[in-house]
Design a protein around this motif. Sequence first.
Motif, PDB file in Angstrom:
ATOM      1  N   GLU A   5      26.188  27.632  65.399  1.00  0.00           N
ATOM      2  CA  GLU A   5      25.089  27.371  65.925  1.00  0.00           C
ATOM      3  C   GLU A   5      24.617  29.339  64.856  1.00  0.00           C
ATOM      4  N   GLY A  48      24.191  32.830  64.634  1.00  0.00           N
ATOM      5  CA  GLY A  48      24.723  34.057  65.810  1.00  0.00           C
ATOM      6  C   GLY A  48      26.002  34.368  66.054  1.00  0.00           C
ATOM      7  N   CYS A  49      26.510  32.442  65.195  1.00  0.00           N
ATOM      8  CA  CYS A  49      28.204  33.041  66.356  1.00  0.00           C
ATOM      9  C   CYS A  49      28.945  33.399  65.857  1.00  0.00           C
ATOM     10  N   GLY A  50      28.574  34.325  64.301  1.00  0.00           N
ATOM     11  CA  GLY A  50      29.972  35.283  63.834  1.00  0.00           C
ATOM     12  C   GLY A  50      29.783  34.408  61.993  1.00  0.00           C
ATOM     13  N   LYS A  51      29.559  33.332  61.173  1.00  0.00           N
ATOM     14  CA  LYS A  51      29.644  32.577  60.159  1.00  0.00           C
ATOM     15  C   LYS A  51      29.681  34.084  59.297  1.00  0.00           C
ATOM     16  N   SER A  52      28.714  34.661  59.382  1.00  0.00           N
ATOM     17  CA  SER A  52      28.568  35.098  57.653  1.00  0.00           C
ATOM     18  C   SER A  52      29.339  36.942  58.552  1.00  0.00           C
ATOM     19  N   THR A  53      29.647  36.894  59.263  1.00  0.00           N
ATOM     20  CA  THR A  53      31.007  38.153  60.401  1.00  0.00           C
ATOM     21  C   THR A  53      32.263  38.040  59.626  1.00  0.00           C
ATOM     22  N   GLN A  85      29.178  48.215  56.975  1.00  0.00           N
ATOM     23  CA  GLN A  85      29.942  48.302  57.982  1.00  0.00           C
ATOM     24  C   GLN A  85      31.446  47.835  58.278  1.00  0.00           C
ATOM     25  N   ILE A  95      32.146  39.992  68.478  1.00  0.00           N
ATOM     26  CA  ILE A  95      31.438  40.540  67.383  1.00  0.00           C
ATOM     27  C   ILE A  95      31.308  42.029  66.936  1.00  0.00           C
ATOM     28  N   VAL A  96      31.881  42.777  66.379  1.00  0.00           N
ATOM     29  CA  VAL A  96      31.332  44.044  66.227  1.00  0.00           C
ATOM     30  C   VAL A  96      31.183  44.767  65.105  1.00  0.00           C
ATOM     31  N   LYS A  97      31.314  46.127  65.423  1.00  0.00           N
ATOM     32  CA  LYS A  97      30.573  46.941  64.359  1.00  0.00           C
ATOM     33  C   LYS A  97      31.348  46.889  62.665  1.00  0.00           C
TER      34      LYS A  97
HETATM   35  N1  LIG Z   1      27.044  45.898  64.679  1.00  0.00           N
HETATM   36  C1  LIG Z   1      27.407  44.803  64.827  1.00  0.00           C
HETATM   37  N2  LIG Z   1      28.039  45.141  66.426  1.00  0.00           N
HETATM   38  C2  LIG Z   1      27.850  44.310  66.950  1.00  0.00           C
HETATM   39  N3  LIG Z   1      27.315  42.952  66.788  1.00  0.00           N
HETATM   40  C3  LIG Z   1      27.030  42.471  65.394  1.00  0.00           C
HETATM   41  C4  LIG Z   1      27.078  44.118  64.566  1.00  0.00           C
HETATM   42  N4  LIG Z   1      26.018  43.222  63.971  1.00  0.00           N
HETATM   43  C5  LIG Z   1      26.111  41.980  64.263  1.00  0.00           C
HETATM   44  N5  LIG Z   1      25.693  41.892  65.113  1.00  0.00           N
HETATM   45  C6  LIG Z   1      26.180  40.636  65.905  1.00  0.00           C
HETATM   46  O1  LIG Z   1      26.255  39.754  65.310  1.00  0.00           O
HETATM   47  C7  LIG Z   1      25.821  37.963  65.355  1.00  0.00           C
HETATM   48  C8  LIG Z   1      25.393  38.013  64.117  1.00  0.00           C
HETATM   49  O2  LIG Z   1      27.092  37.446  63.189  1.00  0.00           O
HETATM   50  P1  LIG Z   1      27.056  36.661  62.178  1.00  0.00           P
HETATM   51  O3  LIG Z   1      28.021  36.368  61.579  1.00  0.00           O
HETATM   52  O4  LIG Z   1      25.482  36.825  61.135  1.00  0.00           O
HETATM   53  O5  LIG Z   1      26.005  35.007  62.772  1.00  0.00           O
HETATM   54  P2  LIG Z   1      26.201  34.008  61.688  1.00  0.00           P
HETATM   55  O6  LIG Z   1      26.599  34.281  60.243  1.00  0.00           O
HETATM   56  O7  LIG Z   1      26.525  32.517  62.292  1.00  0.00           O
HETATM   57  O8  LIG Z   1      24.420  33.620  62.619  1.00  0.00           O
HETATM   58  C9  LIG Z   1      24.618  38.829  66.182  1.00  0.00           C
HETATM   59  O9  LIG Z   1      25.115  38.301  67.096  1.00  0.00           O
HETATM   60  C10 LIG Z   1      24.381  40.162  66.109  1.00  0.00           C
HETATM   61  O10 LIG Z   1      23.449  40.678  67.392  1.00  0.00           O
END
Ligand SMILES: Nc1ncnc2c1ncn2[C@@H]1O[C@H](COP(=O)(O)OP(=O)(O)O)[C@@H](O)[C@H]1O
Length: 222
Positions: free
Chosen positions: A32, A34-39, A70, A214-216
Amino acid sequence: MDSSRVSTGSPALDDLLGGGLERRTITQVYGEPGCGKSTLCLLAAVAVLAEGLPVVYIDSEGFSADRFRQIAGDAAESCADRLFLFEPETFDQQAIMIGECEAIVRSRHAGLIVLDSVTALYRSEMLPGGEVQRRLGHQLVRLLGYAKRFDIPVLVTNQVYMDIDRGVVKGLGGTTLRHISKAIVRIEKRNGSRRAVLEKHRSLPEEGAFEFEIVKEGIKRL
Ligand SMILES: Nc1ncnc2c1ncn2[C@@H]1O[C@H](COP(=O)(O)OP(=O)(O)O)[C@@H](O)[C@H]1O
Ligand SMILES: [Mg+2]
């Protein structure tokens, strides 16, 4: 590392996948918003870029340069020099850009292709279901062809929908996307933390999992 694998930039995710992203295949991460896919996509891209290899990054959801910075940290500038970013705005553009990226992968010897996400634009397509599925299949077959021809992994993300009848969240893209993805990781969001679950793999038992936040700098295993 096993030469058939490419690191995701996360030791925990590498372990879950049996050593990293498998070359010559498509790995899918879904979950869903905000779960972290793009991260995870940025982490994997930065890991390959930091090795000196170019990355083709197709982003249909809006690339965040801040998040890239970041995650890449001090290496951001040199990494950005090797990042080939495509930002399609329609499903047709996505198909065209998938076509165009072949020349870059070939001439620059890219080490990874990322498509984040496969289904954002597919979802907004007003075509009949069969036609949009056929086009999606065509895009995926092209990507898989590059993975095989250039001996690299392809990492894609997928959005979810709510299956009302069963009361569960499922990946979009139907069986086409499920079948063509050799490894599938589902990410579950739980308040602050996340859980990555291996849902499909050719050579590992399913349902291996790890928890993370998820962290910086990317993700941290809990
Ligand atoms: N620098 C950061 N430190 C901690 N959490 C972060 C940081 N940048 C983004 N996030 C968190 O990462 C989440 C979004 O992750 P993302 O990988 O974009 O999700 P998705 O691609 O699945 O929608 C959000 O909950 C956001 O608060
Ligand atoms: Mg995203």
